[in-house]
Design a protein around this motif. Structure first.
Motif, short mmCIF file in Angstrom:
data_model
loop_
_atom_site.label_atom_id
_atom_site.label_comp_id
_atom_site.label_asym_id
_atom_site.label_seq_id
_atom_site.Cartn_x
_atom_site.Cartn_y
_atom_site.Cartn_z
N TYR A 1 0.34 -9.24 -8.47
CA TYR A 1 1.32 -8.90 -7.42
C TYR A 1 2.72 -9.39 -7.68
N ASN A 2 2.90 -10.20 -8.69
CA ASN A 2 4.25 -10.55 -9.17
C ASN A 2 5.18 -10.99 -8.06
N GLY A 3 4.70 -11.88 -7.19
CA GLY A 3 5.55 -12.44 -6.15
C GLY A 3 5.48 -11.74 -4.81
N SER A 4 4.90 -10.55 -4.76
CA SER A 4 4.77 -9.83 -3.48
C SER A 4 3.65 -10.38 -2.62
N VAL A 5 2.66 -11.01 -3.26
CA VAL A 5 1.59 -11.74 -2.60
C VAL A 5 1.53 -13.11 -3.27
N ILE A 6 1.44 -14.16 -2.45
CA ILE A 6 1.56 -15.51 -2.99
C ILE A 6 0.30 -16.32 -2.65
N PRO A 7 -0.41 -16.84 -3.65
CA PRO A 7 -1.61 -17.62 -3.35
C PRO A 7 -1.25 -18.92 -2.64
N VAL A 8 -2.12 -19.35 -1.73
CA VAL A 8 -1.91 -20.61 -1.03
C VAL A 8 -2.41 -21.74 -1.93
N VAL B 1 -8.75 -17.01 -8.89
CA VAL B 1 -8.19 -16.11 -7.87
C VAL B 1 -6.69 -16.30 -7.75
N LYS B 2 -6.24 -17.54 -7.80
CA LYS B 2 -4.80 -17.80 -7.75
C LYS B 2 -4.09 -17.10 -8.92
N ASP B 3 -4.66 -17.20 -10.11
CA ASP B 3 -4.06 -16.55 -11.28
C ASP B 3 -4.09 -15.04 -11.14
N TYR B 4 -5.18 -14.50 -10.63
CA TYR B 4 -5.29 -13.05 -10.42
C TYR B 4 -4.19 -12.56 -9.49
N ILE B 5 -3.98 -13.27 -8.38
CA ILE B 5 -2.95 -12.86 -7.41
C ILE B 5 -1.57 -12.92 -8.04
N LYS B 6 -1.27 -14.00 -8.75
CA LYS B 6 0.04 -14.14 -9.36
C LYS B 6 0.31 -13.04 -10.38
N GLN B 7 -0.68 -12.73 -11.20
CA GLN B 7 -0.49 -11.74 -12.26
C GLN B 7 -0.41 -10.31 -11.69
N ASP C 1 0.83 -1.21 0.00
CA ASP C 1 0.00 0.00 0.00
C ASP C 1 0.86 1.26 0.00
N ALA C 2 2.06 1.17 0.56
CA ALA C 2 2.97 2.31 0.62
C ALA C 2 3.85 2.41 -0.63
N GLY C 3 3.63 1.54 -1.60
CA GLY C 3 4.39 1.60 -2.84
C GLY C 3 5.68 0.81 -2.81
N LEU C 4 5.90 0.02 -1.76
CA LEU C 4 7.09 -0.81 -1.69
C LEU C 4 6.85 -2.12 -2.43
N LYS C 5 7.91 -2.69 -2.97
CA LYS C 5 7.83 -3.99 -3.65
C LYS C 5 8.61 -5.00 -2.83
N PRO C 6 7.89 -5.82 -2.04
CA PRO C 6 8.58 -6.75 -1.14
C PRO C 6 9.65 -7.59 -1.81
N ALA C 7 9.38 -8.07 -2.99
CA ALA C 7 10.32 -8.97 -3.65
C ALA C 7 11.65 -8.30 -3.99
N THR C 8 11.65 -6.97 -4.17
CA THR C 8 12.87 -6.27 -4.60
C THR C 8 13.34 -5.19 -3.64
N ASP C 9 12.45 -4.64 -2.84
CA ASP C 9 12.83 -3.49 -1.98
C ASP C 9 13.25 -3.88 -0.57
#
Length: 267
Positions: free
Chosen positions: A260-267, A252-258, A204-212
């Motif tokens: 959030y690009n790794g910052s949110v991971i579907p179970v 929903v899994k596909d939506y999350i993957k597309q 939400d703050a504009g950070l990218k967990p996977a890279t930042d």
């Protein structure tokens, strides 16, 4: 922050964020399902379900957003909500233990890896001796944050189930800990050497967990999946079962993957 105190305080204010919502017991299956969520990514995911998938089940969903981790549970308990989707099992267990609320976990949906972020250091070894580190002030996320720091060699913790900053066995860099409400952690980066931030607030703050992030929780076997929760009386409600099925769908899994690009991971 004690959840019991927060429960009383929020109840006394009348839950102004939901003043237009009715309260009460279980609703009929034809009624709109009111679900409390954090804005990112939970609201985005649930709005996708509501707009693109829910009609296949004849389900109507009202998405109610909160910017803190207290009101979604208190609103669920008082009947203003039928379900919420923002928390982990450990957080829910702490809430129910301290409040005595009759609410139940339905199923996991996604993992938001917790991360350590900094505007002053680009690598962990650049953190100075005596660095000021902000952590969440609720028991569950404080423990998660400390375990992340331990996993990356910054501290060692005593062998306790839910460690706090008082449970340090070793602190070779003499880190100074600043407990803050989780929603305030992204803003704290201006004043700290580093801050441990929940994935939803980081995004939400504009950070990218996977890279930042300087350090990031591993998604594999992570016990901190975010999931759907409801009151015990509604656990067999068809609307809850239908929503759970949709949240677990491949769409929903596909939506999350597309998205959030790794910052949110579907179970």
């Amino acid at each position: 922050m004690r959840i019991r105190a927060a429960l009383i305080a929020v109840a006394l204010t009348g839950l102004t964020a939901l003043s237009a919502c009715s309260s009460g017991g279980a609703s009929s299956a034809s009624d709109t399902l009111k679900v409390g969520v954090s804005p990112v990514p939970h609201a985005e995911i649930l709005k996708y379900v509501a707009n693109d998938l829910a009609s296949s089940k004849g389900l109507k969903i009202e998405v109610v957003e909160f910017t803190d981790y207290v009101q979604p549970n208190t609103a669920l308990v008082d009947g203003s909500l039928d379900a919420n989707y923002f928390q982990t099992v450990p957080y829910l267990e702490t809430f129910t233990k301290e409040s005595g609320a009759k609410v139940e976990w339905v199923q996991p949906v996604h993992v938001e890896p917790l991360g350590l972020y900094s505007k002053k250091a680009k690598k962990l070894d650049e953190l100075p001796n005596g660095a000021k580190i902000a952590v969440a002030n609720d028991a569950t996320n404080e423990a998660r944050g400390l375990k992340l720091l331990e996993a990356n060699g910054l501290i060692k913790l005593k062998a306790v189930d839910q460690p706090t900053v008082r449970d340090l066995a070793e602190n070779p860099k003499n880190l100074q800990f600043v407990p803050l409400e989780a929603a305030q952690l992204p803003r704290s980066l201006e004043d700290t050497d580093a801050s441990v931030i929940n994935g939803n607030y980081a995004i939400d703050a504009g950070l990218k967990p996977a890279t930042d992030s300087l350090a990031l929780e591993k998604a594999e076997n992570n016990p901190n999946a975010n999931g759907l929760v409801t009151r015990t009386e509604l656990k067999d409600d068809k609307r809850i079962r239908d929503l759970a099925e949709l949240l677990a769908s491949q769409q929903v899994k596909d939506y999350i993957k597309q998205k959030y690009n790794g910052s949110v991971i579907p179970v």
